[in-house]
Design a protein around this motif. Structure first.
Motif, mmCIF file in Angstrom:
data_model
loop_
_atom_site.group_PDB
_atom_site.id
_atom_site.type_symbol
_atom_site.label_atom_id
_atom_site.label_comp_id
_atom_site.label_asym_id
_atom_site.label_seq_id
_atom_site.Cartn_x
_atom_site.Cartn_y
_atom_site.Cartn_z
ATOM 1 N N PHE A 53 0.836 -1.192 0.000
ATOM 2 C CA PHE A 53 0.000 0.000 0.000
ATOM 3 C C PHE A 53 0.875 1.247 0.000
ATOM 4 O O PHE A 53 2.040 1.220 0.435
ATOM 5 N N THR A 54 0.335 2.346 -0.495
ATOM 6 C CA THR A 54 1.035 3.623 -0.477
ATOM 7 C C THR A 54 0.060 4.733 -0.112
ATOM 8 O O THR A 54 -1.145 4.620 -0.343
ATOM 9 N N GLU A 55 0.593 5.797 0.482
ATOM 10 C CA GLU A 55 -0.157 7.016 0.766
ATOM 11 C C GLU A 55 0.731 8.204 0.417
ATOM 12 O O GLU A 55 1.906 8.219 0.781
ATOM 13 N N GLU A 56 0.198 9.174 -0.272
ATOM 14 C CA GLU A 56 0.957 10.385 -0.544
ATOM 15 C C GLU A 56 0.009 11.539 -0.838
ATOM 16 O O GLU A 56 -1.115 11.331 -1.287
ATOM 17 N N LEU A 57 0.484 12.750 -0.571
ATOM 18 C CA LEU A 57 -0.259 13.942 -0.933
ATOM 19 C C LEU A 57 0.227 14.420 -2.296
ATOM 20 O O LEU A 57 1.438 14.557 -2.518
ATOM 21 N N ILE A 58 -0.711 14.658 -3.210
ATOM 22 C CA ILE A 58 -0.374 15.212 -4.511
ATOM 23 C C ILE A 58 -1.147 16.521 -4.676
ATOM 24 O O ILE A 58 -2.335 16.591 -4.361
ATOM 25 N N SER A 71 6.224 12.281 1.916
ATOM 26 C CA SER A 71 5.707 10.974 2.328
ATOM 27 C C SER A 71 6.652 9.864 1.880
ATOM 28 O O SER A 71 6.996 9.776 0.703
ATOM 29 N N PHE A 72 7.040 9.003 2.826
ATOM 30 C CA PHE A 72 7.927 7.876 2.546
ATOM 31 C C PHE A 72 7.131 6.583 2.714
ATOM 32 O O PHE A 72 6.523 6.345 3.757
ATOM 33 N N GLN A 73 7.153 5.742 1.695
ATOM 34 C CA GLN A 73 6.315 4.558 1.642
ATOM 35 C C GLN A 73 6.941 3.397 2.421
ATOM 36 O O GLN A 73 8.109 3.436 2.800
ATOM 37 N N PRO A 74 6.159 2.347 2.695
ATOM 38 C CA PRO A 74 6.708 1.184 3.398
ATOM 39 C C PRO A 74 7.979 0.658 2.742
ATOM 40 O O PRO A 74 8.075 0.610 1.517
ATOM 41 N N TYR A 75 8.931 0.294 3.564
ATOM 42 C CA TYR A 75 10.258 -0.193 3.193
ATOM 43 C C TYR A 75 11.236 0.918 2.831
ATOM 44 O O TYR A 75 12.445 0.690 2.788
ATOM 45 N N ALA A 76 10.768 2.129 2.535
ATOM 46 C CA ALA A 76 11.681 3.166 2.050
ATOM 47 C C ALA A 76 12.698 3.560 3.114
ATOM 48 O O ALA A 76 13.882 3.735 2.813
ATOM 49 N N ILE A 77 12.247 3.704 4.357
ATOM 50 C CA ILE A 77 13.160 4.140 5.421
ATOM 51 C C ILE A 77 13.026 3.295 6.677
ATOM 52 O O ILE A 77 13.755 3.516 7.648
ATOM 53 N N SER A 78 12.112 2.343 6.688
ATOM 54 C CA SER A 78 11.905 1.523 7.881
ATOM 55 C C SER A 78 11.282 0.196 7.458
ATOM 56 O O SER A 78 11.075 -0.061 6.277
ATOM 57 N N CYS A 79 10.947 -0.620 8.445
ATOM 58 C CA CYS A 79 10.361 -1.917 8.149
ATOM 59 C C CYS A 79 8.931 -1.760 7.639
ATOM 60 O O CYS A 79 8.300 -0.714 7.803
#
Length: 398
Positions: free
Chosen positions: A272-277, A359-367
């Motif tokens: 899954f991803t979340e971001e503001l555009i 916004s940083f998605q899962p795995y990008a900077i952490s578990c």
């Protein structure tokens, strides 16, 4: 346990995990066994069951106040998440989750929707009323949802949920044209796999929401059926794509959408991803780094970003002992000897109510279980580094 938003989607093909299917389909830190025990304590009331068609719900107890239980529940494909008690729905959103504040706080929790968060005291009626208004929608936008089940297999589905500008929305035509393009891109399996889309592939910007929902559903389901799915996988795996564009924040000069995507294309679990555009409908321009920041101010913006990271409560829960030097190294490329080799590469910024959001998605900077990280830099901090166009765009926020 720190994080209670269900941690996106482990699919295990045993009889035990069939009963826990939804639990293993969302992002959480707790074990599935413990949540299964919890969900047995909660019965799902009709006002939750009726939120979505063909939905199966699972619930976890947040806390109990004077014999009144408060629950966090989610639907098996994670199309949405809710907090409720036995009397009413308190809040519903596809990006809703919560964190404990400390082991000593039994009734206070931090609740998140996208990059927004608030502390909720479940003992305090005023705090519960504030929670119920926390997911406020922009009144000039109307939400349209359509869920489609594949005719070749009931284990393949597509969910479309988009906030559309009404006729009274400023720059309605420009926003709709841009929104149609962004939704179409997000629904394309070829796009998700990295293939290019050509201009002739896009629908006309005048296409209606019902037609766009059907067009994107047909394209996604056709791709799954023809190129990505074996007969064995169709039998054993629930494949889906959920897309949601929520109108998040707007002024006369800009609009921001919270884009949420959740997909499972096979394998151990989905993603899954979340971001503001954000979009400037006056100049018909998507808002990115070059739109916002003076080119000579990159170092100053990065320093402001690092300060925002170290103050962020969600980041602190997962990386509580990091110093400023640790944070810089966490986001910056290094060589084999640990020397910094380049500036940090930040994702595209979005405009929130309080500041610029990265916004940083899962795995990008952490578990994976840590989920998405949204870091907000206040507008007043960034004002010296903004371009003139950005200052014009944000004049009501500065």
């Amino acid at each position: 346990m720190k994080s209670f938003r269900l941690s996106n989607q482990f699919f295990v093909y045993s009889l035990f995990t069939v009963c826990c299917f939804g639990l293993m389909n969302c992002h959480e830190k707790k074990t599935a066994e413990k949540i299964c025990q919890k969900q047995a304590e909660a019965s799902i009331p009709p006002f939750i069951e009726n939120l979505l068609d063909s939905a199966e719900w699972y619930a976890d107890t947040i806390c109990v106040v004077n014999d009144e239980a408060f629950y966090y529940a989610f639907e098996t494909s994670c199309r949405t998440f809710v907090i409720f008690n036995k009397e009413k729905l308190l809040i519903e959103d596809p990006t809703l989750w919560y964190d404990s504040i400390s082991p000593n706080e039994k009734y206070k929790f931090r609740v998140y929707i996208g990059e927004r968060n608030m502390i909720v005291d479940f003992q305090d009626p005023a705090s519960l009323r504030e929670l119920s208004s926390f997911d406020h929608r922009i009144s000039s936008y109307t939400r349209y949802r359509k869920d489609t089940i594949a005719d070749f297999c009931n284990a393949v589905s597509y969910s479309f949920c988009v906030d559309y500008p009404s006729k009274t929305t400023p720059h309605e035509s420009s926003i709709k044209k841009w929104l149609t393009k962004k939704v179409y891109e997000s629904s394309m399996s070829d796009y998700l796999l990295g293939s290019a889309l050509h201009p002739e592939d896009y629908p006309q910007d005048t296409i209606g929401k019902e037609s766009l929902a059907q067009l994107t559903a047909d394209r996604y389901l056709k791709t799954i059926h023809q190129t990505m799915v074996s007969e064995e996988m169709l039998i054993s795996t629930h494949l889906f794509l959920d897309i949601c564009f929520q109108a998040w924040f707007s002024t006369d000069n800009m609009v921001t959408f919270l884009k949420y995507m959740h997909e499972h294309q096979g394998g151990a679990h989905g993603y899954f991803t979340e971001e503001l555009i954000s979009y400037d409908p006056v100049h018909e321009q998507e808002i990115d780094w070059d739109y916002l920041f003076k080119p000579e101010c990159k170092t100053e913006v990065l320093q402001a970003f690092y300060r925002a990271v170290i103050k962020d409560p969600h980041y602190g829960n997962w990386h509580s002992h990091e110093t400023m030097d640790d944070v810089i190294r966490h986001f910056t490329p290094t060589d084999d000897k640990g020397n910094l080799t380049a500036d940090a590469a930040l994702p595209q910024p979005g405009l929130g109510e309080e500041g610029v959001v990265f916004s940083f998605q899962p795995y990008a900077i952490s578990c994976f279980a840590a989920g998405v990280f949204h870091f907000t830099i206040p507008y007043d901090t960034l004002q010296p580094y903004l371009t003139e166009k950005a200052k014009w765009c944000l004049k009501k926020s500065l």
